[in-house]
Design a protein around this motif. Structure first.
Motif, short mmCIF file in Angstrom:
data_model
loop_
_atom_site.label_atom_id
_atom_site.label_comp_id
_atom_site.label_asym_id
_atom_site.label_seq_id
_atom_site.Cartn_x
_atom_site.Cartn_y
_atom_site.Cartn_z
N ILE A 1 18.09 -14.96 -31.65
CA ILE A 1 17.79 -16.16 -30.88
C ILE A 1 18.33 -17.39 -31.59
CG2 ILE A 1 15.98 -17.57 -29.86
CD1 ILE A 1 14.24 -15.06 -29.78
N ILE A 2 19.38 -17.95 -31.01
CA ILE A 2 19.96 -19.20 -31.51
C ILE A 2 20.03 -20.14 -30.31
CG2 ILE A 2 21.98 -20.34 -32.48
CD1 ILE A 2 22.68 -17.72 -33.86
N SER A 3 19.41 -21.29 -30.44
CA SER A 3 19.46 -22.25 -29.34
C SER A 3 19.99 -23.58 -29.84
CB SER A 3 18.09 -22.42 -28.69
OG SER A 3 17.17 -22.90 -29.63
N VAL A 4 20.75 -24.24 -28.99
CA VAL A 4 21.27 -25.57 -29.29
C VAL A 4 20.27 -26.56 -28.72
CG1 VAL A 4 23.18 -27.16 -29.00
CG2 VAL A 4 23.63 -24.71 -29.22
N THR A 5 19.56 -27.27 -29.59
CA THR A 5 18.49 -28.14 -29.13
C THR A 5 18.96 -29.53 -28.77
OG1 THR A 5 17.93 -28.70 -31.41
CG2 THR A 5 16.71 -26.88 -30.39
N GLN A 6 20.02 -30.00 -29.44
CA GLN A 6 20.48 -31.36 -29.19
C GLN A 6 21.91 -31.50 -29.66
OE1 GLN A 6 17.92 -34.24 -31.02
NE2 GLN A 6 19.19 -35.98 -30.47
N ALA A 7 22.65 -32.40 -29.00
CA ALA A 7 24.00 -32.74 -29.43
C ALA A 7 24.11 -34.26 -29.44
CB ALA A 7 25.04 -32.13 -28.51
N ASP A 8 24.42 -34.80 -30.60
CA ASP A 8 24.62 -36.25 -30.75
C ASP A 8 26.11 -36.50 -30.87
OD1 ASP A 8 22.27 -37.64 -30.60
OD2 ASP A 8 21.86 -37.56 -32.75
N VAL A 9 26.70 -37.06 -29.83
CA VAL A 9 28.13 -37.32 -29.83
C VAL A 9 28.36 -38.79 -30.14
CG1 VAL A 9 30.24 -37.16 -28.47
CG2 VAL A 9 28.40 -35.54 -28.06
N ALA A 10 29.24 -39.06 -31.09
CA ALA A 10 29.56 -40.45 -31.46
C ALA A 10 30.26 -41.13 -30.28
CB ALA A 10 30.46 -40.46 -32.69
N PRO A 11 30.08 -42.43 -30.14
CA PRO A 11 30.70 -43.15 -29.01
C PRO A 11 32.22 -43.03 -28.96
CG PRO A 11 29.08 -44.54 -30.09
CD PRO A 11 29.22 -43.30 -30.93
N ASP A 12 32.87 -42.89 -30.13
CA ASP A 12 34.33 -42.76 -30.14
C ASP A 12 34.80 -41.32 -29.98
OD1 ASP A 12 33.55 -41.75 -32.57
OD2 ASP A 12 34.85 -43.05 -33.78
N LEU A 13 33.87 -40.39 -29.80
CA LEU A 13 34.15 -38.96 -29.61
C LEU A 13 34.88 -38.32 -30.79
CD1 LEU A 13 35.20 -38.83 -25.85
CD2 LEU A 13 32.98 -38.30 -26.84
N LYS A 14 34.71 -38.88 -31.98
CA LYS A 14 35.35 -38.30 -33.17
C LYS A 14 34.47 -37.25 -33.83
CE LYS A 14 39.00 -40.99 -33.21
NZ LYS A 14 40.28 -40.50 -32.81
N THR A 15 33.16 -37.47 -33.80
CA THR A 15 32.24 -36.54 -34.45
C THR A 15 31.06 -36.26 -33.53
OG1 THR A 15 30.99 -38.33 -35.50
CG2 THR A 15 32.80 -37.36 -36.78
N ALA A 16 30.42 -35.12 -33.80
CA ALA A 16 29.21 -34.76 -33.07
C ALA A 16 28.30 -33.97 -34.01
CB ALA A 16 29.55 -33.92 -31.84
N LYS A 17 27.03 -34.32 -33.98
CA LYS A 17 26.02 -33.57 -34.72
C LYS A 17 25.36 -32.63 -33.73
CE LYS A 17 24.92 -37.29 -37.91
NZ LYS A 17 23.88 -38.26 -38.31
N VAL A 18 25.36 -31.35 -34.07
CA VAL A 18 24.80 -30.33 -33.19
C VAL A 18 23.58 -29.74 -33.88
CG1 VAL A 18 25.25 -28.19 -31.96
CG2 VAL A 18 27.10 -29.84 -32.30
N TYR A 19 22.42 -29.92 -33.27
CA TYR A 19 21.17 -29.41 -33.83
C TYR A 19 20.89 -28.05 -33.23
CZ TYR A 19 20.54 -34.18 -35.44
OH TYR A 19 20.73 -35.39 -36.07
N VAL A 20 20.73 -27.06 -34.10
CA VAL A 20 20.47 -25.70 -33.65
C VAL A 20 19.15 -25.21 -34.22
CG1 VAL A 20 22.89 -25.06 -33.35
CG2 VAL A 20 21.82 -24.70 -35.54
N SER A 21 18.48 -24.40 -33.43
CA SER A 21 17.24 -23.77 -33.85
C SER A 21 17.50 -22.27 -33.89
CB SER A 21 16.13 -24.10 -32.85
OG SER A 21 14.95 -23.45 -33.21
N ILE A 22 17.18 -21.65 -35.01
CA ILE A 22 17.41 -20.22 -35.18
C ILE A 22 16.07 -19.55 -35.41
CG2 ILE A 22 18.55 -18.44 -36.55
CD1 ILE A 22 20.63 -20.57 -37.32
N TYR A 23 15.74 -18.60 -34.56
CA TYR A 23 14.50 -17.84 -34.76
C TYR A 23 14.86 -16.45 -35.26
CZ TYR A 23 10.28 -15.24 -34.13
OH TYR A 23 9.20 -14.45 -34.38
N ASP A 24 14.39 -16.16 -36.44
CA ASP A 24 14.55 -14.83 -37.01
C ASP A 24 13.43 -14.64 -38.04
OD1 ASP A 24 15.41 -12.42 -38.20
OD2 ASP A 24 17.48 -12.90 -37.66
N PRO A 25 12.65 -13.57 -37.91
CA PRO A 25 11.57 -13.34 -38.89
C PRO A 25 12.10 -13.17 -40.32
CG PRO A 25 11.39 -11.79 -37.06
CD PRO A 25 12.65 -12.57 -36.87
#
Length: 123
Positions: A35-59
């Motif tokens: 289980i890997i889910s992408v919880t959020q994507a923060d894209v910079a206004p100039d579209l040069k960078t993006a922060k991708v927040y992922v949640s990983i569920y594994d015991p």
């Protein structure tokens, strides 16, 4: 990225990144956590960078960490696959960040439940 266009782009990025991870990256690395889910994507206004927040569920914590390392190492691959799907002049450079907010919320819920059960015992 603010505004309607920014929200729409962030939503589209989140959806397409999830598709790339769940299909193409999982085919390359069968050892990825289930289980890997992408919880959020923060894209910079100039579209040069993006922060991708992922949640990983594994015991298994070691497997969870290994899955996150695979994601970080394959950020270029994910970006390349996004360039095939998204019709943008430039596809941002991706930075994956582990989102622990779900685990934190579950921990807080357990604490509250234990406090409530202690109150029931005291009465």
């Amino acid at each position: 990225m603010k505004g309607l266009r920014g929200e729409r782009l962030a939503s589209q990025f989140r959806e397409e990144i999830y598709n790339v991870i769940s299909v193409k990256l999982r085919n390359r690395y069968p050892s990825l956590s289930a289980i890997i889910s992408v919880t959020q994507a923060d894209v910079a206004p100039d579209l040069k960078t993006a922060k991708v927040y992922v949640s990983i569920y594994d015991p298994d914590a070691a497997r969870k960490d290994a899955s996150f390392e695979i994601l970080k190492q394959n950020a270029g691959f994910v970006r390349h696959e996004l360039s095939k799907v998204l019709h943008l002049r430039t596809v941002p450079e991706l930075t994956f960040i582990l989102d622990e907010s779900m685990a934190y919320g579950a921990r807080i819920d357990r604490i509250i439940e234990s406090l409530e059960s202690q109150d029931d015992k005291d009465e």
